[in-house]
Motif scaffolding. Structure first.
Motif, PDB file in Angstrom:
ATOM      1  N   ARG A   1       0.839  -1.188   0.000  1.00 28.87           N
ATOM      2  CA  ARG A   1       0.000   0.000   0.000  1.00 28.87           C
ATOM      3  C   ARG A   1       0.882   1.249   0.000  1.00 28.87           C
ATOM      4  O   ARG A   1       1.952   1.276   0.615  1.00 28.87           O
ATOM      5  CB  ARG A   1      -0.922   0.021   1.220  1.00 28.87           C
ATOM      6  CG  ARG A   1      -1.721  -1.256   1.431  1.00 28.87           C
ATOM      7  CD  ARG A   1      -2.890  -1.053   2.344  1.00 28.87           C
ATOM      8  NE  ARG A   1      -3.940  -0.259   1.705  1.00 28.87           N
ATOM      9  CZ  ARG A   1      -4.888  -0.774   0.925  1.00 28.87           C
ATOM     10  NH1 ARG A   1      -4.907  -2.070   0.664  1.00 28.87           N
ATOM     11  NH2 ARG A   1      -5.811   0.001   0.390  1.00 28.87           N
TER      12      ARG A   1
ATOM     13  N   ALA B   1       2.036   2.839  -8.113  1.00 26.77           N
ATOM     14  CA  ALA B   1       1.113   1.737  -7.842  1.00 26.77           C
ATOM     15  C   ALA B   1       1.035   0.785  -9.027  1.00 26.77           C
ATOM     16  O   ALA B   1       1.032  -0.443  -8.852  1.00 26.77           O
ATOM     17  CB  ALA B   1      -0.281   2.293  -7.522  1.00 26.77           C
TER      18      ALA B   1
ATOM     19  N   ALA C   1      -1.668  -0.818  -3.961  1.00 30.98           N
ATOM     20  CA  ALA C   1      -2.922  -0.101  -3.772  1.00 30.98           C
ATOM     21  C   ALA C   1      -2.628   1.288  -3.220  1.00 30.98           C
ATOM     22  O   ALA C   1      -1.617   1.497  -2.542  1.00 30.98           O
ATOM     23  CB  ALA C   1      -3.837  -0.864  -2.819  1.00 30.98           C
TER      24      ALA C   1
ATOM     25  N   ILE D   1      -6.346  -0.117 -10.601  1.00 32.35           N
ATOM     26  CA  ILE D   1      -5.578   0.261  -9.409  1.00 32.35           C
ATOM     27  C   ILE D   1      -6.555   0.480  -8.260  1.00 32.35           C
ATOM     28  O   ILE D   1      -7.468   1.303  -8.348  1.00 32.35           O
ATOM     29  CB  ILE D   1      -4.754   1.543  -9.646  1.00 32.35           C
ATOM     30  CG1 ILE D   1      -3.753   1.330 -10.781  1.00 32.35           C
ATOM     31  CG2 ILE D   1      -4.043   1.966  -8.368  1.00 32.35           C
ATOM     32  CD1 ILE D   1      -2.969   2.570 -11.134  1.00 32.35           C
ATOM     33  N   GLU D   2      -6.372  -0.266  -7.206  1.00 36.37           N
ATOM     34  CA  GLU D   2      -7.230  -0.119  -6.024  1.00 36.37           C
ATOM     35  C   GLU D   2      -6.913   1.194  -5.330  1.00 36.37           C
ATOM     36  O   GLU D   2      -5.750   1.518  -5.079  1.00 36.37           O
ATOM     37  CB  GLU D   2      -6.998  -1.287  -5.062  1.00 36.37           C
ATOM     38  CG  GLU D   2      -7.809  -1.188  -3.775  1.00 36.37           C
ATOM     39  CD  GLU D   2      -7.429  -2.252  -2.765  1.00 36.37           C
ATOM     40  OE1 GLU D   2      -7.766  -2.074  -1.560  1.00 36.37           O
ATOM     41  OE2 GLU D   2      -6.775  -3.246  -3.151  1.00 36.37           O
TER      42      GLU D   2
ATOM     43  N   THR E   1      -8.366   3.884  -2.092  1.00 37.18           N
ATOM     44  CA  THR E   1      -9.244   4.126  -0.956  1.00 37.18           C
ATOM     45  C   THR E   1      -8.958   5.515  -0.405  1.00 37.18           C
ATOM     46  O   THR E   1      -7.808   5.969  -0.410  1.00 37.18           O
ATOM     47  CB  THR E   1      -8.989   3.087   0.157  1.00 37.18           C
ATOM     48  OG1 THR E   1      -9.108   1.776  -0.394  1.00 37.18           O
ATOM     49  CG2 THR E   1      -9.986   3.250   1.288  1.00 37.18           C
TER      50      THR E   1
END
Length: 293
Positions: free
Chosen positions: A2, A24, A30, A76-77, A79
């Protein structure tokens, strides 16, 4: 893996996000896009509204973060995290440690007058306290059309801690399959570094050649056979002049180690790296003095 991206709805924030996306994609990581707000605002009582100033600011921040996540390319994750802390840098570090992020990515400050890198207050705090690598995006990074990292340059000195930087660069290059260029910078001005009393430009260069060959041998023994790794020695009257002799391409980045003044497992931007930032047009990754265990 991450990566924390320090985000603001500004050109600087977009530069950092663009570099985060590139990293990433290259590292198959992520993104955690983070915005930090203070826990309270004294101006709240001045806002005549059903919602407090804090609520209004938080609501707008959530919209900015949602737009940032939406802009991340498919595959691409990503959040979003809205963090409340008096210190932007402290809030980012706490979040990075909580999610065990591999690095923090930040954009350049918007008020720099020279070059594409400019260190603002938040980045300065991170450069002197972070316990994870810090990736610095130069101004204008958001305009790049390159989708991944083209080549990793590792600037290796001979001082203690250089082996940790080399290890980090080797691991990153192998994991991503990205070509690695090992660079030894020779600033011939005696004021640029600590020298022996009997040193000359030739003797200093000779030691640099030996050191470069040793690092290349280590790299080749670690990386798979036929992995693209090269070694370059460049010199000049100053660090800046030596860096300017190197060939750079869009999509390149450079990795440097922390100053010998850094506390264990912490960053500290050294004088050589700071001089390099004055002339570099590519992202820089600063690695802590010691690896996290």
């Amino acid at each position: 893996m991450r990566l924390v991206v320090a985000y603001l709805a500004t050109p600087s924030g977009e530069d950092g996000l663009a570099l985060g996306v590139r990293l990433a994609r290259t590292l198959n990581a992520a993104l955690d896009i983070c915005m930090v707000l203070p826990p309270d605002r004294p101006l709240a009582e001045l806002i005549q509204s059903n919602a407090s100033y804090d609520d209004m600011l938080a609501e707008q921040a959530q919209k900015w973060l949602a737009a940032a996540v939406e802009s991340v390319p498919d595959g691409i994750e990503a959040t979003s995290h809205l963090i409340f802390n008096e210190s932007f840098a402290e809030g980012l570090l706490e979040e990075a440690n909580k999610i065990e992020a591999a690095a923090i990515v930040v954009g350049a400050a918007g008020d720099g007058l020279i070059g594409r890198h400019s260190i603002g207050s938040v980045t300065s705090d991170l450069l002197h306290s972070a316990n994870v690598p810090l990736a610095l995006a130069p101004r204008g990074e958001r305009h790049s059309k390159v989708t991944g990292i083209r080549e990793v340059t590792c600037a290796i000195g001979s001082r203690p801690g250089a082996d940790l930087l080399l290890d980090t660069a080797l691991q990153a290059s192998e994991a991503s399959g990205t070509p690695l260029r090992l660079v030894s910078l020779i600033a011939l001005d005696p004021l640029e570094g600590v020298r022996r009393s009997d040193d000359t430009a030739d003797t200093f260069r000779e030691r640099a050649v030996v050191h470069a060959h040793e690092n290349l041998k280590i790299a080749k023994s670690y990386l798979p056979e036929d992995f693209p790794v090269t070694s370059v020695i460049t010199d000049g009257p100053t660090v800046e002049a030596a860096v300017n002799k190197l060939e750079w391409h869009d999509g390149d980045l450079i990795m440097v180690g922390s100053s010998r003044l850094a506390q264990p497992r912490r960053l500290f931007l050294g004088s050589t790296a700071a001089k390099m930032l004055r002339v570099l047009q590519v992202p820089m990754v600063v690695v802590p003095k010691e690896e996290l265990k």
